[in-house]
Design a protein around this motif. Structure first.
Motif, PDB file in Angstrom:
ATOM      1  N   ALA A   1       5.964  60.469 -34.730  1.00 46.76           N
ATOM      2  CA  ALA A   1       4.556  60.058 -34.606  1.00 46.76           C
ATOM      3  C   ALA A   1       4.279  59.387 -33.255  1.00 46.76           C
ATOM      4  O   ALA A   1       3.355  59.776 -32.541  1.00 46.76           O
ATOM      5  N   LEU A   2       5.073  58.389 -32.883  1.00 48.00           N
ATOM      6  CA  LEU A   2       4.812  57.659 -31.635  1.00 48.00           C
ATOM      7  C   LEU A   2       5.540  58.279 -30.443  1.00 48.00           C
ATOM      8  O   LEU A   2       5.089  58.200 -29.316  1.00 48.00           O
ATOM      9  N   GLY A   3       6.692  58.906 -30.719  1.00 49.71           N
ATOM     10  CA  GLY A   3       7.494  59.459 -29.618  1.00 49.71           C
ATOM     11  C   GLY A   3       7.167  60.909 -29.285  1.00 49.71           C
ATOM     12  O   GLY A   3       7.639  61.455 -28.310  1.00 49.71           O
TER      13      GLY A   3
ATOM     14  N   GLY B   1       3.580  60.647 -46.093  1.00 49.45           N
ATOM     15  CA  GLY B   1       4.995  60.358 -45.800  1.00 49.45           C
ATOM     16  C   GLY B   1       5.280  58.873 -45.728  1.00 49.45           C
ATOM     17  O   GLY B   1       6.283  58.402 -46.266  1.00 49.45           O
ATOM     18  N   THR B   2       4.381  58.099 -45.087  1.00 41.63           N
ATOM     19  CA  THR B   2       4.632  56.663 -44.956  1.00 41.63           C
ATOM     20  C   THR B   2       4.550  55.978 -46.318  1.00 41.63           C
ATOM     21  O   THR B   2       5.359  55.106 -46.635  1.00 41.63           O
ATOM     22  N   GLY B   3       3.561  56.395 -47.126  1.00 36.83           N
ATOM     23  CA  GLY B   3       3.442  55.830 -48.471  1.00 36.83           C
ATOM     24  C   GLY B   3       4.706  56.109 -49.276  1.00 36.83           C
ATOM     25  O   GLY B   3       5.268  55.212 -49.924  1.00 36.83           O
ATOM     26  N   ALA B   4       5.158  57.364 -49.200  1.00 37.45           N
ATOM     27  CA  ALA B   4       6.351  57.755 -49.956  1.00 37.45           C
ATOM     28  C   ALA B   4       7.568  56.988 -49.449  1.00 37.45           C
ATOM     29  O   ALA B   4       8.377  56.479 -50.242  1.00 37.45           O
ATOM     30  N   ALA B   5       7.691  56.872 -48.115  1.00 38.81           N
ATOM     31  CA  ALA B   5       8.848  56.180 -47.552  1.00 38.81           C
ATOM     32  C   ALA B   5       8.838  54.707 -47.962  1.00 38.81           C
ATOM     33  O   ALA B   5       9.884  54.132 -48.283  1.00 38.81           O
TER      34      ALA B   5
ATOM     35  N   HIS C   1      -0.172  66.558 -39.140  1.00 33.45           N
ATOM     36  CA  HIS C   1       0.512  65.283 -38.899  1.00 33.45           C
ATOM     37  C   HIS C   1      -0.197  64.116 -39.567  1.00 33.45           C
ATOM     38  O   HIS C   1       0.454  63.177 -40.021  1.00 33.45           O
ATOM     39  N   PHE C   2      -1.528  64.208 -39.676  1.00 39.31           N
ATOM     40  CA  PHE C   2      -2.256  63.140 -40.363  1.00 39.31           C
ATOM     41  C   PHE C   2      -1.773  63.057 -41.820  1.00 39.31           C
ATOM     42  O   PHE C   2      -1.445  61.988 -42.332  1.00 39.31           O
ATOM     43  N   MET C   3      -1.675  64.249 -42.460  1.00 37.64           N
ATOM     44  CA  MET C   3      -1.226  64.277 -43.867  1.00 37.64           C
ATOM     45  C   MET C   3       0.221  63.814 -43.977  1.00 37.64           C
ATOM     46  O   MET C   3       0.574  63.011 -44.833  1.00 37.64           O
TER      47      MET C   3
END
Ligand code: HEM
Length: 242
Positions: free
Chosen positions: A152-154, A97-101, A90-92
């Protein structure tokens, strides 16, 4: 079959119909509109914003695609078997994922802004293009929203839900209860993606299946503006030099 009629429609019938439309649509388009198999580039109308928005979007989407292949295609037990813990995975997924998004959303925002504000680009935009951009935006925003707030948060583990359904889908025995139990944001993400796949062959998105793949790294096509000073035109053959 465990699920309401609506669940059967959403997570069984519509996905297989979309798959059929995707495959048959591409075959139809290739046979009857081979010369229309194009991005319908609008670079000739505007290139400054395109030069920023397009690579940002496309490089971002390559990372998102690879993330989907891993996240949907590789069972959790396999990554655990090679020593990748849930935390590491999940860290990866979240950092890459966030950078790509962010790149995909930024790029798409620039591309849509350009399309809307440049009159000539807007003029070259069909109704189907508008529907396609809208759906693409919903897919991407819902995917990013659910990744952050539901996964991630849910703490929804899509690798035990959506991903299992996704693999079962290709083995022709999807457990629709898995999708019915997914959080709303993920359901919207997956359903709009499926509908996007259904209209895909009829849009400029066909260019994704354009070989050669060198398209990704090729230099930009140079469009030359018309020479404002008209050169006198000589009639007849150009003299050659030997
Ligand atoms: C055109 C098709 C699609 C696009 C453009 C797209 C885009 C995205 C984006 C931008 C994200 C968030 C950023 C990221 O984690 O990389 C995301 C996450 C996700 N998408 Fe999609 N998606 C598509 C199709 C699908 C389909 C068909 C499924 C499942 C059947 C799916 C399942 C997921 C899942 C499970 C996540 C969370 C991934 C994570 O946390 O890393 N997506 N998608």
């Amino acid at each position: 079959m465990n699920g309401s009629p609506l669940d059967v429609l959403l997570w069984l019938i519509i996905p297989y119909l979309a798959l059929a439309a995707f495959v048959l649509g591409h075959i139809w388009r290739y046979r009857y509109d081979k010369f229309g198999w194009t991005t319908r580039s609008s670079q000739i109308y505007e290139s400054k914003l395109l030069r920023i928005g397009s690579p940002l979007f496309h490089y971002g989407i390559v990372f998102v695609f690879v993330g989907h292949v891993v996240g949907l295609g590789i069972p959790k037990s396999w990554t655990e078997a090679v020593g990748i813990t849930d935390g590491m995975y999940h860290f990866m997924a979240i950092t890459i994922g966030t950078g790509a998004a962010a790149a995909v959303i930024g790029g798409l925002a620039i591309l849509i802004f350009r399309r809307r504000t440049n009159a000539r680009v807007f003029g070259a935009t069909t109704k189907l293009d508008k529907l396609m951009y809208l759906m693409l935006a919903v897919v991407i925003l819902a995917g990013t929203y659910s990744t952050i707030f539901e996964s991630a948060l849910g703490h929804y583990d899509y690798r035990e839900g959506i991903s299992v359904w996704f693999r079962q889908f290709w083995m022709l025995q999807p457990d629709i209860a898995l999708m019915a139990a997914a959080p709303l944001g993920f359901q919207i993400h997956v359903l709009t993606a499926i509908l996007l796949f259904a209209i895909w062959p009829f849009t400029r998105l066909v260019h994704v299946f354009t070989v050669p793949v060198g398209y990704l790294t090729r230099p930009y096509i140079v469009y030359r503006s018309k020479d404002p000073v008209r050169q006198p035109v000589r009639r007849g053959w150009e003299p050659n030099d030997f």
